[in-house]
Design a protein around this motif. Structure first.
Motif, PDB file in Angstrom:
ATOM      1  N   GLY A  94       0.820  -1.203   0.000  1.00 19.24           N
ATOM      2  CA  GLY A  94       0.000   0.000   0.000  1.00 19.24           C
ATOM      3  C   GLY A  94       0.851   1.250   0.000  1.00 19.24           C
ATOM      4  O   GLY A  94       2.076   1.195   0.182  1.00 19.24           O
ATOM      5  N   ASP A  95       0.190   2.373  -0.217  1.00 19.73           N
ATOM      6  CA  ASP A  95       0.858   3.671  -0.221  1.00 19.73           C
ATOM      7  C   ASP A  95       0.472   4.427   1.046  1.00 19.73           C
ATOM      8  O   ASP A  95      -0.373   4.002   1.821  1.00 19.73           O
ATOM      9  CB  ASP A  95       0.462   4.470  -1.462  1.00 19.73           C
ATOM     10  N   GLY A  96       1.087   5.570   1.208  1.00 24.21           N
ATOM     11  CA  GLY A  96       0.767   6.399   2.357  1.00 24.21           C
ATOM     12  C   GLY A  96       1.736   6.185   3.499  1.00 24.21           C
ATOM     13  O   GLY A  96       2.496   5.212   3.528  1.00 24.21           O
TER      14      GLY A  96
ATOM     15  N   ARG B 245       0.832   2.025   6.860  1.00 23.17           N
ATOM     16  CA  ARG B 245       0.361   0.828   6.165  1.00 23.17           C
ATOM     17  C   ARG B 245      -0.146  -0.184   7.189  1.00 23.17           C
ATOM     18  O   ARG B 245       0.381  -0.278   8.296  1.00 23.17           O
ATOM     19  CB  ARG B 245       1.493   0.210   5.348  1.00 23.17           C
TER      20      ARG B 245
END
Length: 351
Positions: A161-163, A166
């Motif tokens: 995932g991004d951000g 996670r």
């Protein structure tokens, strides 16, 4: 909203015996720095992000905590004193219960008082990056960028995932060498340094759901707490809490755990090997010896007695308060065995 730092200062640091002892564990020693570990930890969580810290400590260490923080100009919000150590799970629950009485939405940053961080600016950036997730209801753990295949640390596997935050896929306890080497090469894995960020009320609710025995004991201990000023002596109900780490008691069971990357130059400063690695060495790799003759890769820490090394390699030689330890520098299991042998022989006076 300012984060309340929580300095967990209940550990005994037995792998660094006889320097670290029950009366003065490793967090109250400088260990090669200008300040003690608890002082460095407390200064790390000052500034615009943070309010005054709460310290969780053994009742016997109140004067040490107070004196060492005063020496760097810091006044704690509170010192929560444990009647006996019950590991980090009950300690964290007690702090959450203590703070949630006034403000259940308050954010708490739990960190060990006896670790070292080289990049304080990056540490603060990582904490700031975790605030939105914690404020939204996540339990945040900070994942340390691995610098080598350590088999003595726990690991965190993050979901894809991004951000900044996670989802945590899994926690992995102290792997074998082959697994650790694979983890270092995989960006999904990071070291678990035991640094956590969450809201007090939500964390307490999670403890009630996942480990009610810890919640009941911690809340009862806070309810029955006594003290004056900033000293809070937890009630004896605390002794009924199962002794379990926050990682295994809560974070490995919750579905709210997320990980935020933190490339901060972290060390748990927990072994002679770690101290030797961090210290300036002479041409033969020795640290601290008075005189050497054909010695290589040794660490010496002495409280005043001269230490001469001749024809030996990779040793830790520690002279502290009338006790001499000679051990392999790179064998923490031998240190655990030494402490166990002292207990079995009835020499608690040396611990």
């Amino acid at each position: 909203m300012k984060i309340t730092p929580v300095l967990m200062s209940g550990g005994a640091g037995t792998r660094l015996w006889p320097l670290s002892r029950q009366a003065r564990p490793k967090q109250f020693h400088p260990l090669g720095g200008e300040r003690t570990l608890i002082q460095d930890t407390a200064l790390r969580v000052t500034g615009d992000l943070f309010g005054p810290p709460i310290v969780v400590a053994n009742a016997a260490h109140e004067s040490l905590v107070r004196g060492q923080l005063a020496a760097i100009g810091l006044t704690p919000r509170a010192i929560l004193l444990e009647p006996a150590g019950r590991n980090t799970g009950p300690a964290a629950a007690a702090v959450a219960a203590f703070v949630a009485r006034e403000d259940p939405e308050a954010l708490l940053l739990l960190l060990h008082a006896d670790n070292r961080v080289r990049d304080v600016a990056e540490f603060r950036r990582a904490v700031a990056a975790g605030i939105p997730a914690a404020a939204a209801g996540a339990l945040v753990v900070f994942g340390i960028h691995p610098t080598g295949p350590e088999t003595g640390y726990g690991y965190i596997r993050a979901a894809a995932g991004d951000g900044a935050a996670r989802q945590v896929d899994a926690f992995v306890e102290k792997p074998d060498l082959a697994s650790a080497q694979a983890y270092v090469a995989d960006p999904a894995y990071s070291w678990n340094a035991g640094v956590f960020l969450f809201s007090a009320g939500l964390f307490l609710a999670e403890v009630r759901s996942l480990v009610p025995a810890i919640a009941e004991a911690a809340e009862a201990a806070v309810e029955a707490a006594q003290g004056s000023g900033d000293a809070v002596i937890l009630g004896d109900a605390f002794l009924a809490a199962p002794s379990e780490a926050i990682d295994t008691a809560i974070f490995e069971k919750t579905n709210r755990a997320v990980v935020v990357d933190a490339d901060i130059g972290w060390s748990d400063v927990g072994t002679w090997q770690a101290l030797w690695s961090d210290a300036p060495q002479d041409a033969a790799g020795n640290v601290g010896a008075t005189v050497t003759a054909g010695a290589t890769g040794c660490l010496v820490i002495s409280d005043g007695t001269p230490v001469v090394l001749a024809g030996v390699a990779d040793l830790a030689v520690i002279v502290e308060n009338g006790v001499v330890l000679v051990a392999r520098r790179d064998d923490p299991e031998a240190m655990r065995a030494a402490v166990a042998a002292l207990r079995a022989s009835g020499r608690e006076d040396l611990l």
